[in-house]
Design an enzyme around this catalytic site. Structure first.
Site, PDB file in Angstrom:
ATOM      1  N   ASP A   3      -9.109  -4.535  -6.200  1.00  0.00           N
ATOM      2  CA  ASP A   3      -8.742  -3.716  -5.034  1.00  0.00           C
ATOM      3  C   ASP A   3      -9.779  -2.608  -4.853  1.00  0.00           C
ATOM      4  O   ASP A   3     -10.024  -1.816  -5.759  1.00  0.00           O
ATOM      5  CB  ASP A   3      -7.360  -3.114  -5.261  1.00  0.00           C
ATOM      6  N   SER A  32       0.830  -1.197   0.000  1.00  0.00           N
ATOM      7  CA  SER A  32       0.000   0.000   0.000  1.00  0.00           C
ATOM      8  C   SER A  32       0.871   1.257   0.000  1.00  0.00           C
ATOM      9  O   SER A  32       1.602   1.491  -0.958  1.00  0.00           O
ATOM     10  CB  SER A  32      -0.962  -0.048   1.189  1.00  0.00           C
ATOM     11  N   HIS A  42      -7.497  -5.445  -1.648  1.00  0.00           N
ATOM     12  CA  HIS A  42      -6.268  -4.761  -1.228  1.00  0.00           C
ATOM     13  C   HIS A  42      -5.289  -5.720  -0.549  1.00  0.00           C
ATOM     14  O   HIS A  42      -4.082  -5.613  -0.738  1.00  0.00           O
ATOM     15  CB  HIS A  42      -6.633  -3.616  -0.287  1.00  0.00           C
TER      16      HIS A  42
END
Length: 808
Positions: A734, A661, A768
């Protein structure tokens, strides 16, 4: 010619790669190890439920169809949220001994949302099926479970909650007369349209939003539920009020009323359901009378970092009352407006007139009620200083100044006094536990030696704080529950969860009258004994500008003293206002080493050293700190490598960097702006900040206010400078704000177009984080292979020797 052909084959496009890969077998064995059970303890601390879990779901389960609507992922077949990795079994036992009893459930049951009644006589849970979600309840004395009802609507929460009597349940069910779901026409009925006319409404970037009239109709269909009250003894269900798009319903402490939040049209194609209009109402359970407390409009035009101007955060006052409380902004909801007071709390008894309770200097972040309903804790936050304050208010004496219990930087981990120990009051509300003038706190106990959890008590009259117990160095043990407390506030017995580097987490009873002894209550075993040879230690070092840094250094089980290993630096940047808090140590080197999912710690099984959680502080003014983002992360990365090399455990010429991330964003920037690393690993990242124009992470400026800053820290704009191999992994679905899959796709195109070396892996059906067993194993195979090819290689000495031999 043959050599040229070999190069062409090696450069074949990724689309020709097929099928899921497996990492080395030792990695597969660790991934597949069964996790230890989760534990849920009853409010009276007499019972515990052991919750069996599977290691991870299959790609078949992760691929189960869902619809993305208004920011939610909904399983339209069973009318609940997309849910992965559900629990597989339940066992009930007494906390202080006894043999666990396996609770009999349907074969293959997928269990969710276990939740105790505050009376501790029952606990409830749901079983998620292919086309239904059913509600079950288990008797704590007998261990017998039975189904109460089916057809729960769990789109907006778990679908049920306990009533104040502890013997009945408030359920959200699918209306019996609900019409069939709308059908998507194959032929469009017209275009989707949006229009704006000068109103400012900055919003962050979100996925899975509504986009067509069909989406709107389906979302309303799936969101509509009917409230019912069910008795745990099988009493006939009682319908409460009309069906509607009910977001939340909470009973008053006396059970006579429900505070209901109903979503309303119109919907938005730019915002999630949380921003849609809603009506806040009070429903009389006995008479069905309904009173509207507030009509909350669409949350448009709210400044970034701000709040709505009208009433918000409605809740019941704790205690045997039917009194509502809520908060309203005094500054127009705008954090950039100078104001002496930002928020004001109000209360109103049902049928009575509202009156102001108190105002807060900074933005209010909630209330915590004491067991005495006249006492309440108010939390507030100053975003400019990143400062938090907790004050104690006596509503019975409103003219008396509140008592300040906590006033510090939110980034000051060392100064964190911990969280209050809570308990259920007679209506089931969670309130601060109090004995006489004493309240109790538990905390992580961050310190220069790492986390050392503690149990404290604080006197509300003198504000004296007394340390009752603290975890010792060499282990990680935290207080879970108070088992026996005398009337004068002395704690006699309490429950803890203990672990160490080589001992898995287990529950213990401690007696402060005999501090050197404890009783072990659970016997969970090590699920991965093959990892026990791994060593780890907290290491401290400094950035070139003197900012203290730290990391957890992991070494493989077979590491020999003096052996210089290839190194992985894994990090995630965080923002700080000042160096003193940025340098504080977090985490603990004494926690049990358990590797799961797609963890970077699997590199340990392949002969790498790891500087894990290497601190990457971004320090400066909250408005402009990202102007020096690149300089600060490069300096911190250099310091982490230098420390590992100085300790003699790493080869400074064989270093890879990775992150997930925002850590992926950091990784790509490091490869673009320095030559410290041999390769990079970036998972689920965002690389072009013009695609998040209204801010990201803690950035407060918009793209139009700071275009140069957005461009300077977007690695996409510097793809031509990335001359080290970069592996990017991304979930193809995601839904995290800002990290659209297109971020990795366009970054790959940019590197390829500029002649760089990169590999892009898009994991089907993943979000994610990566959940399916097949996805996790494939990601690990890619990670290990990439660093083996581009980082591990020969040692520096071996490379020199090989170069010399070629020269001869």
């Amino acid at each position: 010619m043959l050599h040229a052909l070999a190069l062409l084959v090696a450069a074949a496009p990724l689309a020709q790669d097929g099928g899921y890969r497996l990492p080395p077998q030792d990695v597969v064995d660790i991934v597949d190890a069964a996790p230890t059970p989760a534990v849920s303890i009853s409010p009276d601390h007499k019972y515990m439920v052991l919750i069996d879990r599977s290691a991870m779901p299959s790609i078949e389960e992760v691929s189960r169809p869902w619809v993305g609507l208004a920011g939610l992922r909904i399983d339209a077949r069973n009318n609940g949220r997309q849910t992965l990795g559900l629990n597989t079994g339940l066992q009930l036992r007494q906390v202080l001994g006894g043999t666990p009893k396996r609770i009999e459930l349907p074969e293959g049951a997928r269990i969710s949302n276990p939740n105790w009644s505050h009376t501790s006589q029952h606990f409830g849970f749901t079983i998620v099926e292919d086309t239904d979600i059913s509600l079950w309840v288990c008797d704590a004395t007998s261990g017998e479970a039975r189904e109460l009802t089916s057809g729960l609507n769990a789109v907006h929460g778990g679908g049920w909650s306990w009533m104040p009597d502890g013997k009945s349940i408030l359920a959200h069910v699918i209306p019996s007369d609900r019409e069939p779901a709308p059908v998507l026409s194959r032929v469009p009925t017209g275009p989707a349209m949006q229009e704006t006319a000068g109103d400012r409404s900055p919003v962050r970037t979100y996925q899975d939003l509504l986009s067509t009239p069909y989406d709107e109709a389906l979302f309303q269909h799936l969101s509509t539920s009917q409230l019912e009250i069910l008795g745990v003894d099988g009493d006939r269900a009682k319908e409460i009020g009309p069906a509607g798009m009910i977001l939340d319903a909470s009973p008053s402490p006396n059970g006579e009323y429900l505070l209901v939040s109903r979503m309303q049209r119109p919907f938005s194609y730019l915002m999630s359901y949380r921003s849609f209009p809603r009506s806040v109402e009070v429903w009389n359970v006995a008479t069905d009378e309904r009173v509207v407390m507030a009509e909350i409009p669409m949350a448009e035009g709210i400044p970034l970092g701000g709040v709505a101007t009208g009433p918000r955060s409605f809740q019941w006052r704790a205690g045997a009352f039917s009194t509502l409380v809520w908060v309203q902004a005094l500054d127009g909801g705008d954090p950039k407006v100078d104001a002496p007071l930002r928020d004001e709390w109000w209360l109103a008894p049902i049928g009575g007139e509202p009156r102001a309770m108190f105002a807060t200097e900074h933005r209010s972040y909630g209330l915590t009620w004491m067991s005495d309903p006249d006492l309440v804790l108010a939390s507030e936050y100053d975003r400019d200083r990143r400062w938090t304050r907790t004050t104690l208010h006596d509503l019975g004496t409103p003219k008396v100044d509140p008592i300040v219990l906590d006033d510090r930087s939110v980034q000051d981990r060392y100064g964190n006094p911990g969280s209050f120990v809570m308990e259920a009051d007679p209506s089931g509300r969670s309130v601060v536990r109090q004995e006489g003038d004493w309240v109790y706190r538990t905390g992580a106990g961050d310190s220069p030696e790492g986390q050392l959890p503690f149990l404290d008590r604080q006197n509300l009259k003198t504000l004296e704080v007394e340390r009752l117990w603290r975890c010792k160095l060499g282990s990680y043990e935290n207080a879970v529950a108070l088992l026996e407390v005398e009337e004068d506030g002395d704690v006699l017995r309490f429950l803890t969860r203990h672990e160490s580097k080589n001992q898995p987490p287990n529950y213990f009873q401690r007696d402060l009258r005999n501090p050197g002894t404890w009783d072990q209550l659970t016997q969970f075993v090590d699920p991965t004994p093959q990892l026990r040879g791994i060593t780890k230690q907290l290491v401290k070092y400094e950035r070139a500008d003197g900012v203290p840094l730290s990391a957890t250094l992991y070494l493989p089980a077979d590491h020999q003293e003096g052996q210089e290993l290839p190194l992985v630096v894994w990090a995630y940047p965080r923002e700080f206002n000042d160096p003193s808090t940025a340098g504080q140590v977090s985490g603990s080197p004494s926690r049990f080493t358990r590797i799961g999912g797609s963890s970077r710690l699997f590199f340990l099984t392949q002969g790498y050293a790891i500087m894990d959680g290497a601190t990457m502080p971004i320090i400066g003014d909250a408005e402009t700190m990202n102007d020096t983002f690149i300089v600060q992360i490069v300096s911190a990365a250099q310091a982490a490598i230098d420390k590992a090399v100085e300790m003699g455990v790493a080869d400074g010429t064989r270093v890879g960097v990775g992150g997930h991330s925002y850590g992926a964003f950091m990784t790509a920037n490091l490869l673009a702006h320095c030559d410290l690393f041999s390769a990079g690993l970036a998972r689920s990242g965002a690389y072009n900040r013009t695609l998040t124009p209204f801010g990201f992470q803690s950035e407060r400026r918009t793209l139009w206010e700071a275009p140069n800053a957005y461009a300077a820290i977007s690695p996409f704009f510097h793809a031509d400078k990335i001359n080290e191999p970069l592996l990017m992994i991304h979930g193809a679905k995601d839904n995290n704000a800002g990290t659209y899959p297109i971020q990795s796709e366009r970054m790959y195109h940019a590197i390829k177009g500029n002649g760089g070396t990169a590999r892009l892996v898009m994991l089907p059906e993943e979000s994610h984080g990566y959940r399916a067993r097949e996805s996790v194993l494939h990601a690990l195979a890619e990670m290990i292979d990439w660093f083996d090819r581009h980082v591990k290689g020969p040692t520096h000495a071996e490379a020199i020797e090989a170069s010399g031999e070629q020269g001869r």
